[in-house]
Every structure is written in C-alpha cells, then in structure tokens.
Design a protein around this motif. Structure first.
Motif, short mmCIF file in Angstrom:
data_model
loop_
_atom_site.label_atom_id
_atom_site.label_comp_id
_atom_site.label_asym_id
_atom_site.label_seq_id
_atom_site.Cartn_x
_atom_site.Cartn_y
_atom_site.Cartn_z
N TYR A 33 0.83 -1.20 0.00
CA TYR A 33 0.00 0.00 0.00
C TYR A 33 0.86 1.25 0.00
CZ TYR A 33 0.97 0.97 4.97
OH TYR A 33 1.59 1.28 6.15
N HIS A 49 6.13 8.21 -4.29
CA HIS A 49 5.26 7.17 -3.71
C HIS A 49 5.00 6.06 -4.74
CE1 HIS A 49 4.12 8.69 0.27
NE2 HIS A 49 4.29 9.89 -0.24
N ARG A 52 7.99 3.89 -5.03
CA ARG A 52 8.11 2.94 -3.91
C ARG A 52 7.07 1.82 -4.04
NH1 ARG A 52 7.71 5.18 2.13
NH2 ARG A 52 5.53 5.42 1.53
N ARG A 140 8.81 -7.00 14.18
CA ARG A 140 8.35 -7.17 12.80
C ARG A 140 9.24 -8.14 12.02
NH1 ARG A 140 8.58 -1.32 10.73
NH2 ARG A 140 10.63 -1.60 11.66
N LYS A 147 6.53 -2.06 1.71
CA LYS A 147 5.39 -1.44 2.41
C LYS A 147 4.20 -2.40 2.38
CE LYS A 147 3.32 3.13 3.04
NZ LYS A 147 3.38 3.11 4.49
N ALA A 182 6.43 2.99 14.67
CA ALA A 182 5.44 2.04 14.17
C ALA A 182 4.90 2.47 12.81
CB ALA A 182 4.31 1.89 15.18
N SER A 183 4.76 3.78 12.61
CA SER A 183 4.30 4.27 11.30
C SER A 183 5.01 5.56 10.91
CB SER A 183 2.78 4.46 11.30
OG SER A 183 2.42 5.43 12.24
N SER A 184 6.29 5.64 11.22
CA SER A 184 7.05 6.86 10.88
C SER A 184 8.54 6.55 10.97
CB SER A 184 6.70 7.98 11.87
OG SER A 184 6.95 7.57 13.19
N ASN A 185 9.35 7.42 10.44
CA ASN A 185 10.81 7.31 10.61
C ASN A 185 11.23 8.14 11.82
OD1 ASN A 185 10.71 7.05 7.20
ND2 ASN A 185 11.92 5.57 8.36
N LEU A 205 11.34 1.12 6.67
CA LEU A 205 10.73 1.58 5.43
C LEU A 205 11.44 2.86 5.01
CD1 LEU A 205 8.27 1.14 3.46
CD2 LEU A 205 7.21 3.02 4.71
N GLY A 207 11.14 6.00 4.09
CA GLY A 207 10.02 6.96 4.07
C GLY A 207 10.22 8.02 3.01
N ILE A 208 9.12 8.39 2.37
CA ILE A 208 9.19 9.46 1.36
C ILE A 208 9.43 10.79 2.08
CG2 ILE A 208 7.92 10.62 -0.49
CD1 ILE A 208 8.67 7.61 -1.01
N THR A 209 8.83 10.96 3.25
CA THR A 209 9.05 12.20 4.02
C THR A 209 10.49 12.24 4.54
OG1 THR A 209 6.80 11.75 4.76
CG2 THR A 209 7.85 13.73 5.63
N ARG A 210 11.03 11.07 4.88
CA ARG A 210 12.43 10.97 5.30
C ARG A 210 13.34 11.48 4.17
NH1 ARG A 210 16.65 7.73 4.33
NH2 ARG A 210 18.00 7.02 6.03
N SER A 244 6.59 11.47 8.63
CA SER A 244 5.68 10.57 7.90
C SER A 244 4.79 11.42 7.00
CB SER A 244 4.82 9.74 8.85
OG SER A 244 3.74 10.50 9.32
N SER A 245 4.17 10.75 6.04
CA SER A 245 3.33 11.48 5.08
C SER A 245 2.14 12.14 5.74
CB SER A 245 2.82 10.52 4.00
OG SER A 245 3.89 10.04 3.25
N1 PMP Z 1 8.05 3.74 8.58
C1 PMP Z 1 6.91 3.05 8.68
C2 PMP Z 1 6.93 1.70 9.33
C3 PMP Z 1 5.70 3.57 8.18
O1 PMP Z 1 4.57 2.87 8.28
C4 PMP Z 1 5.72 4.86 7.60
C5 PMP Z 1 4.45 5.49 7.09
N2 PMP Z 1 3.70 4.69 6.32
C6 PMP Z 1 6.93 5.55 7.52
C7 PMP Z 1 8.08 4.96 8.02
C8 PMP Z 1 7.01 6.91 6.90
O2 PMP Z 1 6.93 6.80 5.51
P1 PMP Z 1 6.37 8.00 4.62
O3 PMP Z 1 7.20 9.19 4.95
O4 PMP Z 1 6.57 7.53 3.24
O5 PMP Z 1 4.94 8.19 4.98
#
Ligand code: PMP
Length: 281
Positions: A33, A49, A52, A140, A147, A182-185, A205, A207-210, A244-245
């Motif tokens: 996703y 995106h 990726r 994990r 992703k 968990a959902s961000s860098n 991951l 990250g695109i924002t990273r 994160s995005s």
């Molecule tokens: N790491 C993880 C595990 C994530 O789930 C996310 C957001 N989906 C990110 C990093 C940040 O990625 P992005 O900047 O592409 O949203």
C-alpha cells in the motif's frame, strides 16, 4: 456527501464497496500500500510514492493491475468525486482472489483499492507542541523495506503507545537501537544543525518524508547522519522528531517519560518543520 472509493474497476460508496473473502489481502495480508498526503489539491511527492509502490510490488512479485498513468488518473478522479483538497489518499494493491492456499498460483488478477480521507488542515505540525513516544521491541519481519499491508506488529506497538498516552512507538532492535516508529521514521538531533536517522536497509521503510527531509536539510546546511542511534542516545539528544506522510516533520518532546532537551521544540526541528511546510506550499 457520500465517500466514494475506487474498488476493482468501479467507484462505490465506501460503506457499500466490498472485497471478496478469498482476496489474498484479506486472508494473508498478501499485498502492499501507499498513503499520500494531499495539500491544496496536490498529492505530495506522488512520483516518489509510485516509485516505492513499484518497488514493493516487484519485491513480492505482484504486477501492476493497470498502468501507472491509469492509477494516477484514478487518484485524480477519487479526489474529484470526493471534492478533497486537504487530507490523504490510500492506495492498496493485493495479489488478488484465489482459492485459499498459502502458495499462490501465477496469473491472478491483482486487486486495487483507492480512497481518500479528508483532514481539516495539513498544517498541524506548524502549531504542534511536540508529542510523546514510548519504546518497545521491534517484533516485525525481516523485510520492513516493503510497504506490506501486514501491519499487526505496528498495530500492537501503536496501541501500546496510545495506552501510555503517547502518540508513537519507537521500535528497538535486540541491541537497543531504534529502527523506526510504528508508522514513521525516527530522528534525533545529537547537536544543533545535525540530524541522525537509521540508514535505509531491510530494517526500515524508506520513508518518502524521510527522503524529502534529507533534501530539505541539505538545502539548509543541516548535516545528515544516516547511522543507527540507541534509545539512550535518543533520550540524551538535544531534540527528536519523526517524519511521515501524515504527520510531516513532527517534534518529539518526551521519550519513555524522559524529557528531551528543555521540553520545547528545538531550533533545528523548527527549521525543518518550516522547510517542509514551505515545500508543500
Ligand atoms: N516507517 C513506517 C513503518 C511507516 O509505516 C511509515 C508510514 N507509512 C513511515 C516509516 C514513513 O513513511 P512515509 O514518509 O513515506 O509516509
């Protein structure tokens, strides 16, 4: 106004849209996703995106259900039909529908779902007070660079954080180093104008924002170090933040109950928040 999603070829009210129970995404989390921020009608870093997404699909041997251009056209149509201007878009591709079996046959048609979410204003992080994070073991799998929609470990970590009135969980490998959130860098500022984050490998991951933050930091002459840091280093850092995005550059003022720096948003983080908001504008 009804919320409209694109589901396998047609636009449906999201409460009436359905996926077959033998979709491998539903049964095996066999899919990938993307979440893309929408600001002032523009999908932020859409190309990155989709690159990726392409990589995630390739790594698990799923073909695009249609051309990249067609996916972009559907994204635009979902935005138009829902009259979205601020928020985010969710794209999910699974391997498709087949009789339940762990191994998959060749030639199944992948499933595609695209829908959007409205949010009031994407400028939240400019006014942020700074958030709290907790640390917890990273349980994990070994391919966090993909992703994947298999997010159970992150669901548990994030819920654990929320129960402790924290907004994010930083995940620790067995040596006590922070991989990511968990959902961000995850990032620290070990000293002013220097930012540090885990290097890109299969533990995180990309990250695109990273990626965007690295480019913006370099433009601001902020030094970027891509090297793992321990949770103890993080607690002693001058500043900390996540990217994160959906949260952009989000300052962190407390880790596991320890105040970071003076508990206020630090100057390096402020510079990056401003750069990111300017970039989105
Ligand atoms: N790491 C993880 C595990 C994530 O789930 C996310 C957001 N989906 C990110 C990093 C940040 O990625 P992005 O900047 O592409 O949203």
């Amino acid at each position: 106004m009804p919320k409209i999603a694109f589901v396998n070829g047609s636009y449906r009210n999201i409460h009436k849209a359905s996926i077959e129970i033998e979709d491998r995404g539903f049964q095996f989390a066999d899919g990938v996703y993307e979440v893309i921020a929408l600001t002032n009608d523009v999908l932020i870093d859409l190309d990155f995106h989709l690159d990726r997404l392409n990589r995630s699909l390739t790594e698990i041997n799923i073909k695009w259900p249609m051309s990249r251009e067609s996916v972009m056209a559907i994204c635009a149509e979902v935005i138009r039909r829902n009259r979205l201007t601020q928020g985010s878009l969710y794209i999910q591709i699974t391997r498709g529908v087949t009789a339940r079996d762990f191994s998959y046959p060749n030639g199944i048609k992948p499933s595609l779902v695209i829908y959007g979410r409205r949010s009031r204003n994407n400028q939240a992080s400019s006014k942020a007070q700074g958030i709290k994070v907790i640390s917890t073991r990273d349980i994990r799998w070994g391919r966090c660079d993909i992703k994947s929609i298999s997010l159970l470990a992150s669901v548990l970590a994030k819920t654990q954080a929320n129960h402790k009135i924290a907004q994010e969980a930083w995940l620790l490998n067995e040596d006590g180093f922070v991989t990511e959130g968990a959902s961000s860098n995850a990032w620290i500022v070990p000293r002013p104008n220097v930012i540090q984050t885990h290097p890109v490998n299969s533990s995180i991951l990309s990250g695109i924002t990273r990626l965007r933050t690295i480019k913006l930091a370099q433009e601001q002459s902020i030094k970027v170090i891509e090297r793992p840091f321990s949770i103890n280093e993080a607690k002693k850092a001058k500043e900390a933040f996540l990217t994160s995005s959906t949260l952009f550059v989000q300052p962190i003022v407390n880790i596991d109950g320890s105040q970071i720096g003076d508990g206020e948003i630090g100057s390096t983080t402020k510079t990056l928040i401003k750069s990111y908001l300017d970039f989105m504008d």
